[in-house]
Design a protein around this motif. Structure first.
Motif, short mmCIF file in Angstrom:
data_model
loop_
_atom_site.label_atom_id
_atom_site.label_comp_id
_atom_site.label_asym_id
_atom_site.label_seq_id
_atom_site.Cartn_x
_atom_site.Cartn_y
_atom_site.Cartn_z
N PRO A 1 1.83 5.43 36.18
CA PRO A 1 2.71 4.53 36.17
C PRO A 1 4.14 5.03 36.02
O PRO A 1 4.41 6.36 35.98
N VAL B 1 3.09 -0.40 30.04
CA VAL B 1 3.25 0.18 31.15
C VAL B 1 4.23 -0.66 32.20
O VAL B 1 4.08 -1.97 32.24
N GLU C 1 5.92 -0.75 36.20
CA GLU C 1 5.77 -0.10 37.68
C GLU C 1 7.10 -0.87 38.11
O GLU C 1 7.53 -1.93 38.14
N ASP D 1 0.67 -2.39 42.74
CA ASP D 1 1.32 -2.87 41.67
C ASP D 1 1.12 -4.07 41.33
O ASP D 1 1.28 -4.39 40.02
N LYS E 1 -3.58 -2.11 40.16
CA LYS E 1 -2.93 -1.63 38.71
C LYS E 1 -3.11 -2.69 37.62
O LYS E 1 -3.69 -2.33 36.72
N PRO E 2 -2.78 -3.83 37.81
CA PRO E 2 -2.95 -4.84 36.93
C PRO E 2 -4.37 -5.03 36.41
O PRO E 2 -4.59 -5.25 35.23
N TYR F 1 -5.62 -1.73 34.56
CA TYR F 1 -4.84 -1.68 33.16
C TYR F 1 -5.60 -2.71 32.18
O TYR F 1 -5.69 -2.40 31.02
N TYR G 1 2.14 -5.00 30.53
CA TYR G 1 2.35 -4.68 31.71
C TYR G 1 3.68 -5.29 32.50
O TYR G 1 3.86 -6.57 32.16
N ARG H 1 6.46 -5.45 35.57
CA ARG H 1 6.60 -5.02 36.90
C ARG H 1 8.03 -5.45 37.25
O ARG H 1 8.40 -6.66 36.90
#
Length: 148
Positions: free
Chosen positions: A39, A66, A68, A78, A82-83, A86, A94, A96
Motif C-alpha cells: 500500500p 491501509v 491507497e 485500488d 485490493k479492497p 484487505y 481502508y 482511497r
C-alpha cells in the motif's frame, strides 16, 4: 490484534511524531501466504512495528489502516482488487484518495463484521476529519497542489 488505542506508525521519510521512527517506502501488510500488497501508506500498531525481526511487511492483525493513492494506472487494483484482498485478511480500515479534477476526494471504508467485506463509511471532500482508527485532520484542498 491491533487496537485503536495503540499508537500508530505511518511509514515514510523521517519520523511519525512520538514513538518509533517511520519505516521506508515499499512496506506492506501481509494479506495471506505469498500475498503482500504494497500500500501507499500502512498504519500499524506499535506492537507490530516494535518487533525483534525487522521486515518490510506486517502481519494483517497488526495493521490498523491501509491507504491507497489512486492513479489512472492503479484505479482497478485500488478500487476492486485490493479492497477484497484487505477485507479477506481482516484489515479493518481502508482509505482511497482519488483525484477529482484538481482536488482530492477521500473514500473511507470499514470492515463489516457481518459480511467480512469493506463497506463505504464516508466520502470526504475539502477536509478529511475522522477519529477512527486514530485521529486525522487533513486539508484535502492542499493534496497534490504544487508548491511555488
Amino acid at each position: 490484534m491491533a487496537q485503536p488505542g495503540d499508537r500508530p506508525v505511518l511509514p515514510g521519510a523521517g519520523s511519525a511524531g512520538p514513538g518509533p521512527p517511520a519505516s521506508g517506502p515499499g512496506d506492506g501488510g501481509a494479506a495471506g501466504q505469498r500475498q503482500v500488497p504494497e500500500p501507499d501508506v500502512v498504519n500499524v500498531s506499535t506492537q507490530a512495528y516494535d518487533r525483534e525481526e525487522p521486515s518490510t511487511s506486517y502481519a494483517a492483525d497488526g495493521v490498523l489502516l491501509v491507504v491507497e493513492a489512486v492513479s489512472a494506472e492503479s484505479q482497478v487494483r485500488d478500487r476492486e482488487t485490493k479492497p477484497m484482498t484487505y477485507a479477506k485478511a481482516g484489515i479493518q480500515h481502508y482509505r482511497r484518495i482519488e483525484p477529482d479534477g484538481r482536488r482530492a476526494v477521500a473514500y473511507l471504508d470499514e470492515l463489516d463484521p457481518a459480511t467480512s467485506t469493506l463497506g463505504l463509511a464516508g466520502i470526504h471532500r475539502d477536509r478529511l476529519t475522522t477519529s477512527v482508527p486514530s485521529p486525522v485532520d487533513i486539508d484535502l484542498t492542499a493534496v497534490g497542489q504544487r508548491r511555488r
